[in-house]
Design an enzyme around this catalytic site. Structure first.
Site, PDB file in Angstrom:
ATOM      1  N   LYS A   1       0.913  -1.137  -0.004  1.00 51.76           N
ATOM      2  CA  LYS A   1       0.085   0.061  -0.210  1.00 51.76           C
ATOM      3  C   LYS A   1       0.831   1.288   0.151  1.00 51.76           C
ATOM      4  O   LYS A   1       1.238   1.789   1.130  1.00 51.76           O
ATOM      5  CB  LYS A   1      -0.711  -0.063   1.172  1.00 51.76           C
ATOM      6  CG  LYS A   1      -2.256   0.994   1.052  1.00 51.76           C
ATOM      7  CD  LYS A   1      -3.047   0.519  -0.048  1.00 51.76           C
ATOM      8  CE  LYS A   1      -4.243   1.540  -0.183  1.00 51.76           C
ATOM      9  NZ  LYS A   1      -5.109   0.968  -1.279  1.00 51.76           N
TER      10      LYS A   1
ATOM     11  N   SER B   1      -8.651  -0.693  -4.730  1.00 53.35           N
ATOM     12  CA  SER B   1      -8.785  -0.434  -3.615  1.00 53.35           C
ATOM     13  C   SER B   1     -10.461  -0.066  -3.063  1.00 53.35           C
ATOM     14  O   SER B   1     -11.038  -1.124  -3.384  1.00 53.35           O
ATOM     15  CB  SER B   1      -8.184   0.945  -3.073  1.00 53.35           C
ATOM     16  OG  SER B   1      -7.756   0.998  -1.794  1.00 53.35           O
TER      17      SER B   1
END
Length: 570
Positions: free
Chosen positions: A167, A362
């Site tokens: 991430k 996401s």
């Protein structure tokens, strides 16, 4: 003034459909920006420059209709740049390939070609280029900016919390270069996109093969226009008038001024004119942009807006299935949750299929994972199953650089938690990290339930990592490679209907909506002006600053970078 206003309104709302003349040639400019749905930027005042953006799927519908229209003799594909992302470019390419099955001609021309524009042009029967032009051919590259040193000099300390080793959305603020994990995922993703690009070229140009095309890029072997001809990528070097002479002869026009050219934007009106609609409907709901709380705005997906549209489709007895078209890098975790819940409710009553565009990552993947079936393109960027939250401590900037200090009174130690004017305590940092970790676990559970996987299996392909559409299928995150049309056909099969019409939401704003939505028009105009004056790169930076303001202190499910049309072919 009153009469003038009536005249403008009448012209703007006229139901006249453009006439398709005999031997018409459809002109498609691939450099024109296209959204998922068309966007009308302002009042269509006669004589004024139109800033409207065409809808990709309207263009595709027009191409399919042109293949069946006897008066359309062929397509003239123009434009040196490709304004579409990788996945949507593939959708347009498939439509052009379908058109070729009609045996009508397709010619492509540009003064020069950026390499991704060439990917679309390669579909044409003949590709022409200006003798003084060039074909950019140097491969794909990604360049990321890092701000840590600048923040250190300013006296601003980022407070960063994230879940998932891949991430990387926060890396520009805590590192000075890519982490090894981010470098790995970016390299893998770029190689897959490039391989798919080369395969498309090779499949359309018999004299080209992927190995030779790679060598040309490595050696910068496409220096002059003639090099492109030698490589078999351009058929002939001609000027604009010479190409139009060929089209004139093909269509029987007396000269190049007599060719019946018709812009695809005008033919869309013909292709989409009202016909008798079957009672059974499939709702196509477009979710394009950043996911935000509240209502949708310019380039955003409002959690409340999409929830209402999904609920509308759920209670409409004539809607037999729903296709959610997702083109989003994610955004607010809360707004994503609002949309996810309504997806679950729809799915209990009727089939729901997701069609992924350039990205569904996401939060964009969060709202997709519960669908009955998920379609993606090889160039779709998806996954990025991870969460982050970020704030900034500007206390040193204020005190040491500007001489401004702060003092406070409160009823609890954390009453001013999140303020940029003091450092966070260890307890407050733990609070934020726990929130991020909790949201990440919820994300894993929802994907596991939606995809029929174990949480451990999801976690092994999550960790915030971005995947291409092909790899997402291998990993179990998507089901099939396919276009929006394929997703609609799948929804129809699941609903067991053969005759149906499409209901597309949100509906394009009418002229009256434009008149009474001045604020949104101003925001749209500002975004367009910034891009026109400063270019795509600086416009993206401006957008990034706006997003930082929106997402401060709240859990985010967002792609770790901005995806934008390549500049100069890169």
């Amino acid at each position: 003034m009153f009469l003038l206003g009536i005249g403008i309104f009448s012209a703007a709302t006229s139901d006249d459909v453009p006439e398709v003349k005999e031997n018409t040639v459809l002109v498609i400019d691939i450099s024109k920006p296209m959204m998922e749905q068309r966007v009308e930027q302002g009042l269509p005042i006669p004589g004024a420059q139109a800033d409207d953006m065409m809808g990709l799927h309207d263009v595709i519908a027009a191409i399919d209709a042109a293949a069946k229209e006897p008066k359309i003799k062929g397509i003239y594909l123009v434009g040196a740049n490709n304004a579409l992302g990788f996945a949507n470019s593939t959708e347009l390419r498939h439509a052009l390939l379908r058109f070729k099955q009609s045996k009508k001609f397709m010619y492509a021309y540009a003064n020069y070609y950026e390499q991704r524009a060439y990917e679309l042009a390669a579909v044409a029967d003949f590709i022409y280029m200006n003798p003084a032009g060039s074909l950019d051919w140097q491969g794909f590259g990604v360049q990321l900016a890092f701000f840590k040193d600048a923040l250190d000099k300013l006296g601003v300390a980022p407070e960063i919390f994230y879940a998932g080793q891949f991430k990387s959305a926060t890396e520009p603020y805590r590192l000075t270069k890519m982490s090894e994990a981010n470098r790995l995922q970016m390299t893998d993703m770029l190689q897959q996109l490039y391989s798919h690009f080369l395969q498309n070229i090779a499949s359309s140009r018999p004299k080209a093969d992927t190995a030779a095309l790679r060598v040309l890029a490595h050696e910068l072997g496409m220096q002059a226009a003639q090099d492109a001809v030698t490589a078999g990528l351009i058929d002939k070097l001609l000027y604009d008038d010479e190409v139009k002479e060929i089209i004139a002869k093909k269509t029987g026009a007396a000269n190049i001024e007599k060719i019946n050219f018709m812009a695809v934007k005008d033919f869309i009106e013909v292709a989409l004119q009202a016909k008798e609609q079957p009672t059974d409907k499939i709702a196509v709901i477009y979710a394009e942009g950043e996911i935000v709380n509240g209502k949708s705005g310019d380039g955003t997906i409002g959690g409340e807006t999409i929830r209402q549209l999904l609920r509308k489709a759920r209670f409409d007895k004539n809607v037999k299935a729903v296709v959610l078209r997702v083109n989003s890098p994610g955004g607010s975790a809360l707004a994503s949750e609002v949309i996810w819940r309504e997806v679950e409710l729809v799915k209990k009553e009727k089939p729901l299929v997701v069609s992924m565009g350039d990205y569904a990552a996401s939060g964009g993947y969060f709202i997709s994972c519960g669908a009955d079936s998920i379609f993606a393109q090889p160039g779709t960027l998806t996954g990025s199953i991870g969460v982050y939250s970020m704030l900034f401590d500007a206390s040193k900037l204020m005190s040491q650089k500007l001489g401004i200090t702060f003092d406070e009174v409160s009823t609890a130690p954390a009453a001013s938690m999140g303020t940029p004017f003091r450092s966070m305590s260890a307890v407050e940092r733990r609070f934020f990290q726990n929130g991020v970790d909790s949201t990440y676990q919820q994300f894993l559970r929802k994907v596991a339930n939606g995809r029929g996987m174990t949480i451990a299996a999801v976690d092994s392909v999550a960790q915030g990592r971005v995947w291409s559409g092909n790899t997402a299928i291998t990993n179990g995150l998507a089901d099939k490679i396919g276009t929006l049309q394929d997703a609609i056909a799948c929804a129809a099969r699941m609903a067991k209907i053969t005759s149906y019409s499409l209901r597309q939401w949100p509906e394009v704003e009418s002229l009256w909506d434009k008149l009474f939505n001045e604020k949104k028009d101003q925001q749209t105009s500002m975004a367009i002006t910034i891009q026109q004056q400063l270019g795509v790169e600086f416009a993206t930076a401006w957008k990034h600053i706006q997003l930082l303001k929106q997402q401060a202190g709240t859990p985010q499910m967002r792609l770790p970078f901005f995806v934008m049309p390549p500049a100069n072919g890169k």
